[in-house]
Each structure stands twice: as structure tokens, then as C-alpha cells.
Design an enzyme around this catalytic site. Structure first.
Site, PDB file in Angstrom:
ATOM      1  N   ARG A 200      41.345 -25.519  54.606  1.00  0.00           N
ATOM      2  CA  ARG A 200      41.590 -24.099  55.674  1.00  0.00           C
ATOM      3  C   ARG A 200      40.987 -22.916  55.011  1.00  0.00           C
ATOM      4  NH1 ARG A 200      46.710 -26.589  56.079  1.00  0.00           N
ATOM      5  NH2 ARG A 200      47.551 -25.089  54.711  1.00  0.00           N
TER       6      ARG A 200
ATOM      7  N   GLY B 185      45.535 -38.361  68.532  1.00  0.00           N
ATOM      8  CA  GLY B 185      44.696 -39.494  67.734  1.00  0.00           C
ATOM      9  C   GLY B 185      45.437 -40.209  67.048  1.00  0.00           C
TER      10      GLY B 185
ATOM     11  N   HIS C 150      44.565 -30.481  52.480  1.00  0.00           N
ATOM     12  CA  HIS C 150      44.477 -29.482  53.736  1.00  0.00           C
ATOM     13  C   HIS C 150      44.454 -28.126  53.405  1.00  0.00           C
ATOM     14  CE1 HIS C 150      45.512 -31.880  57.464  1.00  0.00           C
ATOM     15  NE2 HIS C 150      45.837 -32.860  56.744  1.00  0.00           N
TER      16      HIS C 150
ATOM     17  N   THR D  66      54.571 -28.655  58.816  1.00  0.00           N
ATOM     18  CA  THR D  66      55.561 -29.408  58.911  1.00  0.00           C
ATOM     19  C   THR D  66      56.212 -30.225  57.831  1.00  0.00           C
ATOM     20  OG1 THR D  66      54.779 -31.138  60.167  1.00  0.00           O
ATOM     21  CG2 THR D  66      55.667 -29.167  61.564  1.00  0.00           C
TER      22      THR D  66
ATOM     23  N   ALA E 124      45.362 -42.304  62.999  1.00  0.00           N
ATOM     24  CA  ALA E 124      45.313 -41.831  61.552  1.00  0.00           C
ATOM     25  C   ALA E 124      43.787 -41.609  61.127  1.00  0.00           C
ATOM     26  CB  ALA E 124      45.979 -42.869  60.391  1.00  0.00           C
ATOM     27  N   ARG E 125      43.470 -40.630  60.466  1.00  0.00           N
ATOM     28  CA  ARG E 125      42.078 -40.139  60.120  1.00  0.00           C
ATOM     29  C   ARG E 125      41.265 -40.325  61.329  1.00  0.00           C
ATOM     30  NH1 ARG E 125      43.651 -37.914  56.732  1.00  0.00           N
ATOM     31  NH2 ARG E 125      44.445 -38.713  54.612  1.00  0.00           N
ATOM     32  N   SER E 126      41.502 -39.997  62.546  1.00  0.00           N
ATOM     33  CA  SER E 126      40.582 -39.663  63.761  1.00  0.00           C
ATOM     34  C   SER E 126      39.898 -38.413  63.968  1.00  0.00           C
ATOM     35  CB  SER E 126      41.547 -39.959  64.956  1.00  0.00           C
ATOM     36  OG  SER E 126      42.376 -38.767  64.978  1.00  0.00           O
ATOM     37  N   GLY E 127      40.237 -37.385  62.848  1.00  0.00           N
ATOM     38  CA  GLY E 127      39.573 -36.152  62.876  1.00  0.00           C
ATOM     39  C   GLY E 127      40.397 -35.216  63.705  1.00  0.00           C
ATOM     40  N   LYS E 128      41.525 -35.587  64.052  1.00  0.00           N
ATOM     41  CA  LYS E 128      42.243 -34.601  64.974  1.00  0.00           C
ATOM     42  C   LYS E 128      42.788 -33.355  64.355  1.00  0.00           C
ATOM     43  CE  LYS E 128      46.537 -37.013  64.200  1.00  0.00           C
ATOM     44  NZ  LYS E 128      45.803 -38.076  63.132  1.00  0.00           N
TER      45      LYS E 128
END
Length: 183
Positions: free
Chosen positions: A55, A9, A51, A36, A11-15
Site C-alpha cells: 500500500r 473473487g 499488504h 479487519t 483466493a489469490r484472484s487479484g481482488k
């Protein structure tokens, strides 16, 4: 034999959020995270921090800006679900360390992506690859950006071909596009 799922998706699509939730579901509450990104400045450090905090404790992170196929192989020994976030950052690492004028660069790129696919298929885990869709915009004005866009598209195609499911995320909604009719 390992399973591959691709989540893509813009950028900032929620993927990433969707992929994290899917990995925890498939991993029954715990999963491995192949990170990565390389941190070169405070802005990127803040992104990584966000991020990581999202998590929580159900994750074990493997920092793998290079040779991530080895991290997949290692993580698959202890985890049923592995999240690889993300293919396009991994590709940037490759391109920023490559000679764009090398006549063998495309062969090296294909080998890099095929190593990921092989490691995933040879595992007993489900590997969820997150990748950006970058080809919907204008043609970039410089060679590095054009090569990046082209190779990101090709990497997504290579991964999608081997994937059991391919999710396209838009506005936080994930659609399994491999289920859509092709006729």
C-alpha cells in the site's frame, strides 16, 4: 450519499490489488484502509506485512476487526475513498465470537452487515468492499465452515444489492458483473 462498490473473487484472484488501485484512483492518490484481520500467528503477521508494504504512504489504516461501521463513519470525514478488506475476515471475527447455537445468530449477522451498509450509504465517500467467493466448492464437513460459507454468500448478496458496481476478479482481471446483461 455514499457509494458502495463490491470486489469479489477467489483466493489469490487479484481482488485486493485491484481494489487498492481503484481506491487510490477514486481518492485521487490517497485513501483509507479498513483492516479487519486479527493477527494470531507469524504467518498471518507476514500476510499483513506484505499488504501494508504494497500500500505505501498514500494510505491511512484503521484496524477494525469489530465495529468497522464506526471506522467507516470516522474515515469518511477525511477520505473520498475507503477500502474495506475484507468482508470474509470480518465475518470470521463475528462467527468466532458468536454462539452458533444462538437462535438469534442470523439476525445478529444481518444487523452486522446492515451496519456496514448503513455507514457506507450515510457517508460522502465511496466504500470498496473486498470479499471472497467461497460457495463454488464442496459442502464443508463441519457446522462452523457451513455457516461461514452460507453467511459469506449472503453478505456478498446484501452488499451487491446495494453496490453501484460489482467486480468479479479472476486471474488478476476484474469484470464489472453488474454491467452484464441479465436477460
Amino acid at each position: 450519499m455514499g457509494k458502495i462498490i463490491l470486489v469479489t473473487g477467489g483466493a489469490r484472484s487479484g481482488k485486493s490489488k485491484f481494489a487498492e488501485e481503484l481506491a487510490l484512483k477514486l481518492g485521487e492518490g490517497r485513501a483509507a484502509y479498513i483492516a479487519t484481520a486479527q493477527i494470531f500467528d507469524s504467518e498471518m503477521a507476514e500476510r499483513v506485512k506484505i499488504h501494508k508494504s504494497r500500500r505505501g504512504k498514500n494510505w491511512i489504516t484503521f484496524e477494525s476487526p469489530f465495529n468497522a461501521d464506526k471506522s467507516i463513519t470516522f474515515a469518511a470525514q477525511n477520505f473520498n475513498a475507503i477500502l474495506f478488506d475484507c468482508v470474509t475476515i470480518y465475518l470470521s471475527n463475528f462467527l468466532c465470537n458468536a454462539n452458533l447455537d444462538d437462535e438469534n445468530i442470523f439476525t445478529k449477522f444481518e444487523e452486522w452487515i446492515n451496519n456496514l451498509i448503513t455507514a457506507a450509504k450515510n457517508s460522502d465517500a465511496t466504500i470498496i468492499f473486498v470479499s471472497n467467493e467461497v460457495g463454488a466448492g464442496i459442502v464443508p464437513e463441519n457446522k462452523l465452515a457451513r455457516v461461514f460459507r452460507d453467511y459469506a454468500g449472503l453478505a456478498n448478496q446484501m452488499l451487491a444489492k446495494e453496490s453501484e458496481k460489482v467486480f468479479l476478479t479472476i486471474a488478476g482481471i476484474a469484470i464489472d458483473i453488474k454491467k452484464l446483461p441479465t436477460d
